[in-house]
Design a protein around this motif. Sequence first.
Motif, short mmCIF file in Angstrom:
data_model
loop_
_atom_site.label_atom_id
_atom_site.label_comp_id
_atom_site.label_asym_id
_atom_site.label_seq_id
_atom_site.Cartn_x
_atom_site.Cartn_y
_atom_site.Cartn_z
N GLN A 234 1.09 -1.27 -0.12
CA GLN A 234 0.10 -0.03 -0.06
C GLN A 234 0.77 1.22 0.00
OE1 GLN A 234 -3.49 -0.84 0.49
NE2 GLN A 234 -2.56 -2.95 0.42
N GLN A 235 2.07 1.32 0.72
CA GLN A 235 2.94 2.43 1.03
C GLN A 235 4.52 2.03 0.44
OE1 GLN A 235 1.88 4.79 4.20
NE2 GLN A 235 0.20 3.39 4.54
N PRO A 236 4.71 1.77 -0.64
CA PRO A 236 6.24 1.45 -0.98
C PRO A 236 7.08 2.41 -0.16
CG PRO A 236 4.79 1.21 -2.89
CD PRO A 236 3.95 1.72 -1.86
N ALA A 237 6.67 3.62 -0.32
CA ALA A 237 7.67 4.70 0.51
C ALA A 237 8.11 4.28 1.84
CB ALA A 237 7.09 6.03 0.47
N LEU A 238 7.46 3.63 2.55
CA LEU A 238 7.96 3.10 3.81
C LEU A 238 9.44 2.35 3.89
CD1 LEU A 238 4.76 1.79 5.49
CD2 LEU A 238 6.24 3.63 6.35
N VAL A 239 9.66 1.79 2.81
CA VAL A 239 10.86 1.10 2.77
C VAL A 239 11.67 1.67 1.62
CG1 VAL A 239 10.23 -0.94 3.85
CG2 VAL A 239 10.03 -0.86 1.23
N HIS A 240 11.40 2.24 0.85
CA HIS A 240 12.07 2.52 -0.47
C HIS A 240 13.38 3.31 0.03
CE1 HIS A 240 13.26 4.67 -4.21
NE2 HIS A 240 12.46 3.81 -4.57
N GLY A 241 14.41 2.68 -0.78
CA GLY A 241 15.74 3.07 -0.65
C GLY A 241 16.27 2.91 0.87
N TYR A 242 15.58 2.14 1.67
CA TYR A 242 16.32 1.88 3.14
C TYR A 242 17.18 0.62 2.92
CZ TYR A 242 16.73 1.01 8.21
OH TYR A 242 17.23 1.13 9.19
N ARG A 243 18.44 0.93 2.79
CA ARG A 243 19.49 -0.14 2.65
C ARG A 243 19.61 -1.36 3.94
NH1 ARG A 243 22.53 0.18 -2.03
NH2 ARG A 243 21.75 1.65 -3.21
N LYS A 244 18.85 -1.04 4.77
CA LYS A 244 19.04 -2.20 6.03
C LYS A 244 17.44 -2.87 5.84
CE LYS A 244 22.44 -0.20 8.80
NZ LYS A 244 22.80 0.23 9.94
N ALA A 245 16.53 -2.72 4.79
CA ALA A 245 15.45 -3.17 4.72
C ALA A 245 15.61 -4.71 4.12
CB ALA A 245 14.44 -2.71 4.37
N VAL A 246 15.04 -6.10 4.46
CA VAL A 246 15.07 -6.87 3.44
C VAL A 246 13.50 -7.40 3.48
CG1 VAL A 246 16.13 -9.36 3.00
CG2 VAL A 246 17.13 -8.03 4.53
N LEU A 247 12.87 -7.64 2.41
CA LEU A 247 11.49 -8.09 2.16
C LEU A 247 11.59 -9.68 1.74
CD1 LEU A 247 10.30 -5.29 -0.02
CD2 LEU A 247 10.54 -5.30 2.21
N THR A 248 10.61 -10.49 2.35
CA THR A 248 10.62 -11.80 2.04
C THR A 248 9.30 -12.37 1.51
OG1 THR A 248 10.14 -12.44 4.42
CG2 THR A 248 12.37 -12.29 3.97
N PRO A 249 8.95 -11.98 0.56
CA PRO A 249 7.38 -12.32 -0.11
C PRO A 249 7.37 -13.67 -0.32
CG PRO A 249 8.83 -11.05 -1.75
CD PRO A 249 9.77 -11.01 -0.30
N ASN A 250 6.21 -14.38 0.01
CA ASN A 250 5.91 -15.71 -0.97
C ASN A 250 5.21 -15.33 -2.18
OD1 ASN A 250 3.34 -14.94 -0.31
ND2 ASN A 250 2.92 -16.23 1.52
N TYR A 251 4.73 -16.22 -2.90
CA TYR A 251 4.42 -16.11 -4.28
C TYR A 251 3.25 -15.08 -4.54
CZ TYR A 251 1.99 -17.18 -8.45
OH TYR A 251 1.38 -17.11 -9.76
N MET A 252 2.39 -15.11 -3.38
CA MET A 252 1.22 -14.06 -3.59
C MET A 252 1.76 -12.68 -3.11
SD MET A 252 -1.53 -15.40 -4.74
CE MET A 252 -2.99 -14.25 -4.03
N GLU A 253 2.72 -12.65 -2.20
CA GLU A 253 3.20 -11.29 -1.56
C GLU A 253 3.91 -10.86 -2.85
OE1 GLU A 253 2.85 -13.03 2.74
OE2 GLU A 253 4.74 -13.19 1.78
#
Length: 315
Positions: A158-177
Amino acid sequence: MVLQRARSLHEAHSIKDMDSTFQLVRNIIPALTAKKHKGQAGRIGVVGGCREYTGAPYFAAISALKVGADLAHVFCAREAAPVIKSYSPELIVHPVLDGPNAVLEMEKWLPRLHALVVGPGLGRDGPLLDSVKGILEASKARDIPVVVDADGLWLVAQQPALVHGYRKAVLTPNYMEFSRLYEAVLSGPVDSSDPHGSVLRLSQALGNVTVVQKGEHDLISDGQQVLTCNHEGSSRRCGGQGDLLSGSLGVMVHWALLTGPEKTNGSSPLLLAALGACSLTRQCNHQAFQKHGRSTTTTDMIAEVGTAFSTLFET
Ligand SMILES: NC(=O)C1=CN([C@@H]2O[C@H](COP(=O)(O)OP(=O)(O)OC[C@H]3O[C@@H](n4cnc5c(N)ncnc54)[C@H](O)[C@@H]3O)[C@@H](O)[C@H]2O)[C@@H](O)CC1
Ligand SMILES: Nc1ncnc2c1ncn2[C@@H]1O[C@H](COP(=O)(O)OP(=O)(O)OP(=O)(O)O)[C@@H](O)[C@H]1O
Ligand SMILES: [Mg+2]
């Protein structure tokens, strides 16, 4: 184990290269010594747990402990707290997430945490997600590494800006995510004929945030390269395996960021941490399946964390 690395979509590196990348993962594991005090191996926070989902934050937090963190905190909705506490005396549980001062309460703890895992069992309740938005912003302001999983990824879509460009973030999506995030960020459907390119593009569009796309092969990208983890697991897909992965990753991200560049050979610490957590989850799945077959559940996998870890990283 077959690991593939590509600097571009067309350039494949040899298996030998993959083995040396995996050796770098071993280099991020801190030695166990008598000189360390409680807390140094990791104080990890899990933000998740609501009326419906109490298993997911438990799996993530207990996995962080079993991998080697010294302390694991769960920040959850009030109703979920006694349930999560009853699963384990090892977890520290804060029933703050749906209270009026969730962000303030959380800010008290942030200085004492090394990494946050945001999302397992969070649910999608609007006011609760508003608090999580504040928690993500406060974590970024303090430069705390954040693993975003499950309903945390719903918020980020909903709000990609929350993590955009944050070099200490890792996203772990499954297929749907992954599909949801991709469509939200790149305004079009995932190109199923080009999985490497898709994960690379999503990472780039998010400002080189590290993305771990879970599936038959786990694809890990920081927008510059794509690692593939094909480590053998099993065909058993019980719920909760992703929570084991995100909790493990919380600890490994902390360890990787503490490791000097002489040990990581210039590789991205977050990519190494992700490769470590994916391999570990799949090894746990493999070992548990050898014993339990079709009846394997995530609890069985968690019981394998110790031996799986030794097999992969300490032999
Ligand atoms: N014991 C627990 O408390 C658990 C709670 N969970 C929580 O449940 C909430 C929702 O998580 P979900 O993972 O269900 O997320 P979603 O609501 O996005 O649903 C994913 C759906 O996609 C389906 N799916 C998965 N792989 C697919 C594929 N390759 N092709 C097509 N469909 C596919 C799954 O069956 C699932 O129904 C999260 O808060 C999560 O943390 C899960 O972590 C599982 C364990
Ligand atoms: N088809 C598959 N073959 C082998 N391993 C898989 C397969 N699909 C997923 N995995 C592994 O299972 C683990 C969890 O991935 P999965 O896609 O099940 O996450 P999830 O849906 O978020 O799980 P959870 O139920 O915890 O929310 C990862 O380590 C991934 O590598
Ligand atoms: Mg999940």
